[in-house]
Design a protein around this motif. Sequence first.
Motif, PDB file in Angstrom:
ATOM      1  N   LYS A   1       0.796  -1.233   0.000  1.00  0.00           N
ATOM      2  CA  LYS A   1       0.000   0.000   0.000  1.00  0.00           C
ATOM      3  C   LYS A   1       0.829   1.283   0.000  1.00  0.00           C
ATOM      4  O   LYS A   1       0.383   2.303  -0.502  1.00  0.00           O
ATOM      5  CB  LYS A   1      -0.969   0.008   1.178  1.00  0.00           C
ATOM      6  N   ASN A   2       2.043   1.264   0.526  1.00  0.00           N
ATOM      7  CA  ASN A   2       2.871   2.471   0.573  1.00  0.00           C
ATOM      8  C   ASN A   2       3.889   2.562  -0.563  1.00  0.00           C
ATOM      9  O   ASN A   2       4.698   3.485  -0.590  1.00  0.00           O
ATOM     10  CB  ASN A   2       3.596   2.557   1.921  1.00  0.00           C
ATOM     11  N   GLU A   3       3.840   1.608  -1.474  1.00  0.00           N
ATOM     12  CA  GLU A   3       4.773   1.606  -2.602  1.00  0.00           C
ATOM     13  C   GLU A   3       4.278   2.546  -3.702  1.00  0.00           C
ATOM     14  O   GLU A   3       3.076   2.685  -3.915  1.00  0.00           O
ATOM     15  CB  GLU A   3       4.943   0.196  -3.163  1.00  0.00           C
ATOM     16  N   LYS A   4       5.212   3.167  -4.384  1.00  0.00           N
ATOM     17  CA  LYS A   4       4.857   4.083  -5.472  1.00  0.00           C
ATOM     18  C   LYS A   4       4.300   3.346  -6.680  1.00  0.00           C
ATOM     19  O   LYS A   4       3.325   3.777  -7.279  1.00  0.00           O
ATOM     20  CB  LYS A   4       6.081   4.906  -5.895  1.00  0.00           C
ATOM     21  N   GLU A   5       4.951   2.255  -7.047  1.00  0.00           N
ATOM     22  CA  GLU A   5       4.521   1.494  -8.218  1.00  0.00           C
ATOM     23  C   GLU A   5       4.085   0.103  -7.783  1.00  0.00           C
ATOM     24  O   GLU A   5       4.844  -0.623  -7.156  1.00  0.00           O
ATOM     25  CB  GLU A   5       5.658   1.372  -9.225  1.00  0.00           C
TER      26      GLU A   5
END
Length: 102
Positions: free
Chosen positions: A12-16
Motif C-alpha cells: 500500500k505504501n509503494e509508489k509502483e
Amino acid sequence: MLYNNSYYRYLKNEKEVISNIHFETKAENKYLSVACASILARNAFLETWDAMETKYDFRFEKGAGTKVDQCAREFVNRFGKDQFYKVAKLHFKNTDKALTNI
C-alpha cells in the motif's frame, strides 16, 4: 481472493504496484514455469542460509516452535538485535518472542 488482498495491503505504501495479477494456489502442480521458479527460489534460500551459518559460525534452526525460539534468543544474546534484524523474518511471531524474552 485473500492472497490478492494481502498482496495489495502489503504494498500500500509503494509508489509502483502491478495490478491485475493472477493469484493461484498449488500453481507448481499446474505450470512448469512456476515449478522451476520454486526450485530456483528454494536453492537460493538454502545457499543464503548456508552463507549466514558460515558468516556467523552459528547453526540456525529451520521452521517454527520451541527450538527455533531458543535459537533466536541465543543468536540475539551472542550477536545483538542489530544483527538479528539482518537474519530474521521480522513479521513472524518467533521474532517477537526472541526480542521480548531476553
